[in-house]
Design an enzyme around this catalytic site. Structure first.
Site: not given
Ligand code: DGL
Length: 416
Positions: A151, A276
């Site tokens: 993440c 993301c």
């Molecule tokens: N998947 C997360 C990232 O890579 C973000 C998603 C969220 O805002 O929870 O930043």
């Protein structure tokens, strides 16, 4: 995005400082060396040989499955000698993974705008503790020998905390995040590109400036950031997001290009960093949105954004570079598992565990509750991590995972 940025700047922060959050989490886990309380681990597990333990991977939701897929298909080495060069056998063939998606507390990308990075930091540390520990809501799970923060937002706000916590607990667990790997991926994969770089990420990741900082260390290309407040949640199938992925992208890319045009002429955007982990799932829709604005004709017949978007967009997905970083770390620590047949991967998803009055009509934590929680109550149980099966995913998300992440989908099926 501007609105969210100004909210961030004006919001008061009557909560714990980041170092206080870290200190409390460290103290909480130390006070429970048997791993018998929520957010703790069994210290003795980490004094034994770690090689045969699984690898933990976490995200705020299902986006990190794109990183898990990259880990599962990574083949850049000869598995017998370790030499560079694919051998047709996945490099992590012998490894078992444990995945956590903290969906009940997402979007992580919006805590900064709510002035709650303190609480986000605590959530991220707790994700790490869940993976280190031996328990989930319905039974036992094994501890882990390495953690991949799949993440970007969690890497931006929590990687240093998690590393500091591991050091304080004296745990030799490998910790890898996606942001530096993404920056290195950009520098290595896009040699010769002249155009501007757009980092597409959550608002929180943009506010942290983690990408411009990391890219600045390895590349001299000009970096712009495009923050999206609702795209990850829409991809997740969050029922509170009413707009479609396509419409959100059209609007966010339009705002981004308008801002760039207002600043003045410049090299076209040529490389998109998918900053993301949810975004690789909708990479085609991202290209479509940029193409829409590149070809857009104003009423006077002009094409105001044509020169701002390169005819062919290149993508950098940090996932594959993260996989390589993990491979190097496991090799340096001589920590690859020794036999290929292991038990199936494990998947967990967080769900709310609070009184019904604190839930919104969509069944999730209300925004007031989500962003109003005090940090420092480390053992709190207002969400629990339960085994995730493919049936728990909303149909649109299940379709994306099935079509785009076949290895992960197969592994999820094995959990039926
Ligand atoms: N998947 C997360 C990232 O890579 C973000 C998603 C969220 O805002 O929870 O930043």
């Amino acid at each position: 995005m501007r609105l969210l940025l100004s909210l961030l700047l004006t919001s008061a922060a009557p909560f714990l400082r980041a170092d206080e959050v870290l200190d409390r989490v460290i103290a909480h886990a130390r006070a429970h060396p048997e791993g018998d309380a929520p957010a703790s681990f069994r210290a003795a597990d980490y004094r034994a040989e770690l090689r045969e333990l699984p690898i933990g991977v976490f995200d705020s939701g299902v986006g990190g499955l794109t990183v898990l897929e990259a880990l599962k298909k990574h083949d850049r080495h000869d598995n017998r000698t370790g030499a560079e060069g694919a051998d047709g056998v996945p490099d992590f063939q012998g490894e078992r993974f444990i995945y956590l998606g903290d969906q009940a507390n997402m979007p992580y990308g919006n805590y900064a705008a709510a002035g709650r990075t303190d609480f986000l930091r605590e959530l991220i540390l707790r994700d790490g503790l869940f993976l280190l520990g031996r328990r989930h809501a319905r039974g036992d799970k094994p501890p882990v020998k390495a953690i991949v923060i799949a993440c970007n937002t969690a890497t931006a706000y929590g990687l240093e905390d998690l590393r500091a916590a591991l050091k304080a607990w004296d745990l030799p667990v490998i910790m890898v995040g996606v942001v530096e790997a993404g920056a290195r991926g950009l520098a290595e994969s896009d040699k010769g590109a002249q155009g501007r770089v757009a980092v597409l990420a959550t608002v929180g990741t943009c506010v942290s400036e983690a990408y411009p900082r990391a890219i600045g260390k390895v590349s001299s290309r000009q970096v712009w950031q495009m923050g999206s407040a609702s795209l990850a949640a829409a991809i997740e199938g969050d029922p509170s997001v009413k707009a479609s992925v396509r419409d959100i992208l059209r609007e966010d890319v339009g705002d981004f290009l308008r801002e760039a045009a207002a600043v003045g002429p410049g090299a076209p955007f040529e490389t998109l960093v998918l900053g993301c982990t949810h975004y690789p799932l909708v990479a085609d829709a991202i290209d479509e949105a940029f193409a829409h604005w590149r070809d857009f004709r104003a009423p006077d017949g002009s094409r105001p954004y044509a020169s701002l978007v390169a005819p062919r967009l290149r993508h950098v997905d940090p996932a594959a570079w993260t996989a390589e970083e993990l491979w190097r770390a496991l090799r340096a620590a001589e920590r690859f598992a020794s036999h290929a047949d292991h038990e199936p991967d494990l998947f967990f998803l967080s769900v709310p565990s609070v009184a019904p009055a604190l839930l919104g009509s969509d069944g999730g934590l209300t925004k007031d509750y989500k962003y109003g929680r005090l940090s420092g109550q480390v053992g709190r149980v207002d969400t629990i991590n339960v085994p995730l099966t493919a049936e728990m995913l909303p149909p649109s998300t299940a379709k994306l995972v099935r079509e785009k992440l076949p290895l992960t989908w197969r592994s999820l099926q094995a959990r039926r």
